[in-house]
Design a protein around this motif. Structure first.
Motif, PDB file in Angstrom:
ATOM      1  N   ALA A 156      36.243  21.822  49.714  1.00  0.00           N
ATOM      2  CA  ALA A 156      37.200  22.773  49.722  1.00  0.00           C
ATOM      3  C   ALA A 156      37.665  23.215  51.347  1.00  0.00           C
ATOM      4  CB  ALA A 156      36.745  24.229  49.398  1.00  0.00           C
TER       5      ALA A 156
ATOM      6  N   TYR B  32      45.478  23.111  51.347  1.00  0.00           N
ATOM      7  CA  TYR B  32      44.905  21.743  50.807  1.00  0.00           C
ATOM      8  C   TYR B  32      46.036  20.579  50.629  1.00  0.00           C
ATOM      9  CZ  TYR B  32      41.764  18.626  48.164  1.00  0.00           C
ATOM     10  OH  TYR B  32      41.123  17.657  47.892  1.00  0.00           O
TER      11      TYR B  32
ATOM     12  N   GLY C 121      34.736  16.227  47.465  1.00  0.00           N
ATOM     13  CA  GLY C 121      35.952  17.383  47.210  1.00  0.00           C
ATOM     14  C   GLY C 121      35.745  18.549  48.081  1.00  0.00           C
TER      15      GLY C 121
ATOM     16  N   PHE D 266      42.203  21.483  39.841  1.00  0.00           N
ATOM     17  CA  PHE D 266      41.476  22.348  40.994  1.00  0.00           C
ATOM     18  C   PHE D 266      41.231  23.462  40.605  1.00  0.00           C
ATOM     19  CE2 PHE D 266      45.953  23.251  41.003  1.00  0.00           C
ATOM     20  CZ  PHE D 266      45.918  24.460  41.448  1.00  0.00           C
TER      21      PHE D 266
ATOM     22  N   ARG E  39      40.606  26.993  35.981  1.00  0.00           N
ATOM     23  CA  ARG E  39      40.695  25.746  36.303  1.00  0.00           C
ATOM     24  C   ARG E  39      42.410  25.547  36.076  1.00  0.00           C
ATOM     25  NH1 ARG E  39      38.015  20.208  34.088  1.00  0.00           N
ATOM     26  NH2 ARG E  39      36.660  21.189  35.152  1.00  0.00           N
TER      27      ARG E  39
ATOM     28  N   VAL F 220      40.933  26.089  48.182  1.00  0.00           N
ATOM     29  CA  VAL F 220      41.464  25.187  46.790  1.00  0.00           C
ATOM     30  C   VAL F 220      40.314  24.125  46.770  1.00  0.00           C
ATOM     31  CG1 VAL F 220      43.093  23.394  45.967  1.00  0.00           C
ATOM     32  CG2 VAL F 220      43.948  25.362  47.173  1.00  0.00           C
ATOM     33  N   SER F 221      39.668  24.058  45.547  1.00  0.00           N
ATOM     34  CA  SER F 221      38.746  23.280  45.368  1.00  0.00           C
ATOM     35  C   SER F 221      38.689  22.081  44.352  1.00  0.00           C
ATOM     36  CB  SER F 221      37.127  23.890  45.077  1.00  0.00           C
ATOM     37  OG  SER F 221      36.674  24.671  45.962  1.00  0.00           O
ATOM     38  N   PRO F 222      39.109  20.768  44.316  1.00  0.00           N
ATOM     39  CA  PRO F 222      39.222  19.676  43.529  1.00  0.00           C
ATOM     40  C   PRO F 222      38.156  19.871  42.605  1.00  0.00           C
ATOM     41  CG  PRO F 222      39.321  18.819  45.703  1.00  0.00           C
ATOM     42  CD  PRO F 222      38.755  20.171  45.828  1.00  0.00           C
TER      43      PRO F 222
END
Length: 191
Positions: A26, A31, A24, A67, A135, A161-163
């Motif tokens: 970033a 994203y 995942g 995310f 979150r 954006v980080s899953p």
């Protein structure tokens, strides 16, 4: 001097870094991800941002994408389906919802921030200010129970954006790291 255990440790560290980057990574400012909700679970969707639940969309299929963002600011969300070339394009009518903290399919009213439909098979869009480190869950669903298929979602905003890894993905990553640790330990014992 035998450097084999040292090289195995470096190999294990490199493999762990590769696993983390593929679990995942970033992306700065934009994203994009895709999916298909045809055989996914269902829920009773909200009308807009709620609080009322739809009586005609009581079993719509959905995808929930968890995310966080690296920077507070404005973010926009767009969901396209195959054939979206105009406000009346697309092969099924989609809906987007944004939740904070968690999404509960048993009660879609909990934690809702905003909802928006594709209005006549066009792109479903919404925008909102987000906080860094919180979150969020972007839920892609159909407008009606019969609306389902593949989609492409794009998130644009102020930061990365980080899953959030699913528990199964996190467990798989941990198992891989433990296996690498065992290999390094066995290599040291042999040296």
């Amino acid at each position: 001097m035998n450097t084999k255990p040292h090289n195995m440790f470096r190999l294990a560290a490199l493999a762990a870094a590769c696993l983390l980057s593929t679990a995942g990574a970033a992306q700065a400012e934009t994203y994009q991800f895709s999916g298909d909700i045809s055989s996914s679970p269902t829920f009773q969707r909200l009308i807009g941002s709620g609080p009322n639940l739809s009586t005609v969309a009581n079993a719509v299929h959905f995808n929930a994408f968890e995310f966080s963002v690296s920077q507070a600011g404005s973010y926009s969300f767009e969901s396209l389906v195959p054939g979206d070339t105009s406000p009346t394009g697309g092969v099924w009518d989609n809906y987007l919802f944004l939740y904070q903290t968690a999404f509960n399919p048993a009660d879609a009213r909990v934690n809702i921030l905003k909802g928006s439909s594709g209005l006549g098979f066009g792109a479903a869009k919404l925008s909102l200010d987000l906080s860094a480190g919180s979150r969020y869950v972007l839920v892609t669903s159909g407008y009606l129970n019969k609306d389902m298929g593949s989609f492409v979602n794009t998130i644009n905003g102020a930061g990365q954006v980080s899953p959030v890894p699913e528990p199964a993905s996190a467990a798989l990553l941990l198992a891989g790291l433990l296996a690498l640790g065992v290999m390094v330990s066995q290599g040291r014992r042999r040296a």
